[in-house]
Design a protein around this motif. Sequence first.
Motif, mmCIF file in Angstrom:
data_model
loop_
_atom_site.group_PDB
_atom_site.id
_atom_site.type_symbol
_atom_site.label_atom_id
_atom_site.label_comp_id
_atom_site.label_asym_id
_atom_site.label_seq_id
_atom_site.Cartn_x
_atom_site.Cartn_y
_atom_site.Cartn_z
ATOM 1 N N TYR A 6 30.123 48.391 11.136
ATOM 2 C CA TYR A 6 31.340 47.138 10.298
ATOM 3 C C TYR A 6 31.789 48.253 8.756
ATOM 4 N N PHE A 7 32.938 48.606 9.396
ATOM 5 C CA PHE A 7 33.498 49.508 7.696
ATOM 6 C C PHE A 7 33.857 48.612 6.651
ATOM 7 N N GLY A 8 33.702 49.168 5.764
ATOM 8 C CA GLY A 8 34.060 48.030 4.890
ATOM 9 C C GLY A 8 34.364 49.461 3.461
ATOM 10 N N MET B 108 29.880 40.371 2.557
ATOM 11 C CA MET B 108 30.079 40.978 1.857
ATOM 12 C C MET B 108 29.104 40.644 0.328
ATOM 13 N N ILE B 109 28.670 39.095 0.646
ATOM 14 C CA ILE B 109 27.752 38.914 -0.615
ATOM 15 C C ILE B 109 26.159 38.553 -0.312
ATOM 16 N N MET C 215 21.467 45.881 6.974
ATOM 17 C CA MET C 215 21.416 47.784 6.268
ATOM 18 C C MET C 215 22.751 48.204 6.422
ATOM 19 N N ALA C 216 22.803 49.440 4.805
ATOM 20 C CA ALA C 216 24.729 50.125 5.242
ATOM 21 C C ALA C 216 23.877 50.832 4.420
ATOM 22 N N ALA C 217 25.437 52.771 4.889
ATOM 23 C CA ALA C 217 25.574 53.528 4.122
ATOM 24 C C ALA C 217 26.416 53.775 3.906
ATOM 25 N N VAL D 4 29.213 52.146 5.907
ATOM 26 C CA VAL D 4 29.448 51.761 7.443
ATOM 27 C C VAL D 4 28.055 50.987 6.825
ATOM 28 N N THR D 5 28.319 49.535 8.048
ATOM 29 C CA THR D 5 26.967 48.445 7.586
ATOM 30 C C THR D 5 27.254 47.703 8.858
#
Length: 96
Positions: A77-79, A58-59, A35-37, A52-53
């Motif tokens: 984790y921040f991306g 990433m793939i 999940m990510a936002a 953030v996830t």
Amino acid sequence: MEEGQMGSGCSRIHPAAKYFYRLPTSRATGLRDAMAAGVDIETGGHVFQLHVTNAQGMIEPLFIPRTGGQFFDGDIYFGFNVARNFTLRPADRFRK
């Protein structure tokens, strides 16, 4: 403001959220749904994506089957991504 300068006048800001549900029978022990936002910020030609996830990859082959982090337990984790749209020919020569 001149073209190419980034200032406080962002043209568009969009929230983004993703959740990848996997059937319980398809998960290995100890792995979680990814999940990510985040937010997408569009400026004059650039798109900045901040998120953030609970996944490190990433793939899809990395984050869907291999996410082990518990988002709400602090495994966050921040991306970020930066995208730019390039034009290789003058605008007056575009196909219409």
